[in-house]
Design a protein around this motif. Sequence first.
Motif, PDB file in Angstrom:
ATOM      1  N   ILE A  49      -7.247   4.435  -0.199  1.00 42.61           N
ATOM      2  CA  ILE A  49      -6.429   4.513   1.133  1.00 42.61           C
ATOM      3  C   ILE A  49      -5.105   4.573   0.675  1.00 42.61           C
ATOM      4  CG2 ILE A  49      -6.335   3.880   3.408  1.00 42.61           C
ATOM      5  CD1 ILE A  49      -8.998   3.128   3.381  1.00 42.61           C
ATOM      6  N   ARG A  50      -4.483   3.389   0.449  1.00 41.62           N
ATOM      7  CA  ARG A  50      -3.207   3.342   0.170  1.00 41.62           C
ATOM      8  C   ARG A  50      -2.777   4.175  -0.785  1.00 41.62           C
ATOM      9  NH1 ARG A  50      -3.481  -0.967  -2.795  1.00 41.62           N
ATOM     10  NH2 ARG A  50      -3.695  -2.444  -0.732  1.00 41.62           N
ATOM     11  N   ARG A  53      -2.323   7.538   1.155  1.00 42.12           N
ATOM     12  CA  ARG A  53      -1.337   7.597   2.160  1.00 42.12           C
ATOM     13  C   ARG A  53       0.013   7.555   1.616  1.00 42.12           C
ATOM     14  NH1 ARG A  53       1.816   3.469   3.407  1.00 42.12           N
ATOM     15  NH2 ARG A  53       0.708   2.146   2.468  1.00 42.12           N
ATOM     16  N   ARG A  89       0.968  11.408   0.485  1.00 43.87           N
ATOM     17  CA  ARG A  89       1.386  11.934   1.728  1.00 43.87           C
ATOM     18  C   ARG A  89       2.626  11.585   2.162  1.00 43.87           C
ATOM     19  NH1 ARG A  89      -2.586  12.736   6.253  1.00 43.87           N
ATOM     20  NH2 ARG A  89      -0.901  14.089   7.139  1.00 43.87           N
ATOM     21  N   SER A 109       3.723   6.408   6.213  1.00 46.26           N
ATOM     22  CA  SER A 109       3.780   4.768   6.367  1.00 46.26           C
ATOM     23  C   SER A 109       2.300   4.435   6.881  1.00 46.26           C
ATOM     24  CB  SER A 109       4.933   4.307   7.264  1.00 46.26           C
ATOM     25  OG  SER A 109       4.650   4.630   8.541  1.00 46.26           O
ATOM     26  N   GLN A 110       2.184   3.027   7.071  1.00 46.84           N
ATOM     27  CA  GLN A 110       0.734   2.577   7.696  1.00 46.84           C
ATOM     28  C   GLN A 110       0.922   2.951   9.175  1.00 46.84           C
ATOM     29  OE1 GLN A 110       0.845  -1.474   6.596  1.00 46.84           O
ATOM     30  NE2 GLN A 110      -0.553  -1.202   4.661  1.00 46.84           N
ATOM     31  N   LEU A 167       0.238   6.424   9.972  1.00 44.39           N
ATOM     32  CA  LEU A 167      -1.472   6.848   9.618  1.00 44.39           C
ATOM     33  C   LEU A 167      -2.072   6.447  10.881  1.00 44.39           C
ATOM     34  CD1 LEU A 167      -3.933   7.677   8.237  1.00 44.39           C
ATOM     35  CD2 LEU A 167      -3.719   5.388   6.919  1.00 44.39           C
ATOM     36  N   GLU A 194      -1.806  -0.345  13.886  1.00 45.13           N
ATOM     37  CA  GLU A 194      -1.385  -0.367  12.641  1.00 45.13           C
ATOM     38  C   GLU A 194      -1.860  -1.622  11.765  1.00 45.13           C
ATOM     39  OE1 GLU A 194       3.119  -1.227  10.535  1.00 45.13           O
ATOM     40  OE2 GLU A 194       2.859  -0.966  12.694  1.00 45.13           O
ATOM     41  N   ILE A 225      -5.150  -0.758   9.822  1.00 39.09           N
ATOM     42  CA  ILE A 225      -4.757  -0.214   8.587  1.00 39.09           C
ATOM     43  C   ILE A 225      -4.063  -1.201   7.686  1.00 39.09           C
ATOM     44  CG2 ILE A 225      -3.569   1.706   7.571  1.00 39.09           C
ATOM     45  CD1 ILE A 225      -5.354   2.535   9.526  1.00 39.09           C
ATOM     46  N   GLU A 268      -6.357  -1.751   4.170  1.00 35.86           N
ATOM     47  CA  GLU A 268      -5.540  -1.536   2.694  1.00 35.86           C
ATOM     48  C   GLU A 268      -5.373  -2.654   1.979  1.00 35.86           C
ATOM     49  OE1 GLU A 268      -1.874   0.510   2.972  1.00 35.86           O
ATOM     50  OE2 GLU A 268      -2.795   2.372   3.810  1.00 35.86           O
ATOM     51  N   ILE A 310      -9.920   8.149   8.741  1.00 33.19           N
ATOM     52  CA  ILE A 310      -9.269   7.827   7.612  1.00 33.19           C
ATOM     53  C   ILE A 310      -9.331   9.077   6.550  1.00 33.19           C
ATOM     54  CG2 ILE A 310      -8.752   6.324   5.578  1.00 33.19           C
ATOM     55  CD1 ILE A 310      -9.329   3.920   7.363  1.00 33.19           C
ATOM     56  N   LEU A 369      -6.566  11.760   5.291  1.00 36.71           N
ATOM     57  CA  LEU A 369      -6.171  11.717   4.229  1.00 36.71           C
ATOM     58  C   LEU A 369      -6.631  12.584   3.179  1.00 36.71           C
ATOM     59  CD1 LEU A 369      -5.552   7.721   3.962  1.00 36.71           C
ATOM     60  CD2 LEU A 369      -3.899   9.387   4.470  1.00 36.71           C
TER      61      LEU A 369
END
Length: 166
Positions: A86-87, A90, A93, A96-97, A100, A108, A111, A115, A129, A133
């Motif tokens: 996931i991190r 992200r 792309r 930021s968290q 997302l 937030e 997330i 992560e 998610i 992503l």
Amino acid sequence: MKSEQCEACGQIIKGRSKTVRIEGSTPMKVCDRCARLGTEVQVQTGPRGTPGRMTPGGSPSAPPRRKRDVFDFIEGDIVEDYADRIREARLERGISQKELALEIKEKEHLIRKIENGDLTPEDAVRKKIEAALEIRLIDSDGIVAEGTGTEKTQTTLGDVIRVKRK
């Protein structure tokens, strides 16, 4: 007209009988006085006048549905390195968290915990998610990987057990 006996009190029913379910029992033909003890049930007729299902209050009924259990919701096991995937996705792309979280309409803080690996995402959050992503977080055991032509198989009990015979 044939005289019927009340299945609740045993008296002869004068007039029309009523079909009633008393405290969850099977529907019974009862007299007017005993009909107050339960809920009236209408008998729907099936094809050619055969008795069909009984419904409370005479409302049309939907076909019976099987109750869902836990196994209906299981799609597969989440990968062990879900937090890293996931991190990395992200960061690729460049968001930021917080961005997302706004995109998938979650907090937030959630997330951040996912992560960090402190929290395994629920299916609904995991799907959001994955969509946002464009990644996959579920093990793909038994699924043919694209382009490889090979199939992964799971280990079964027969692969690891030894049977002692006398």
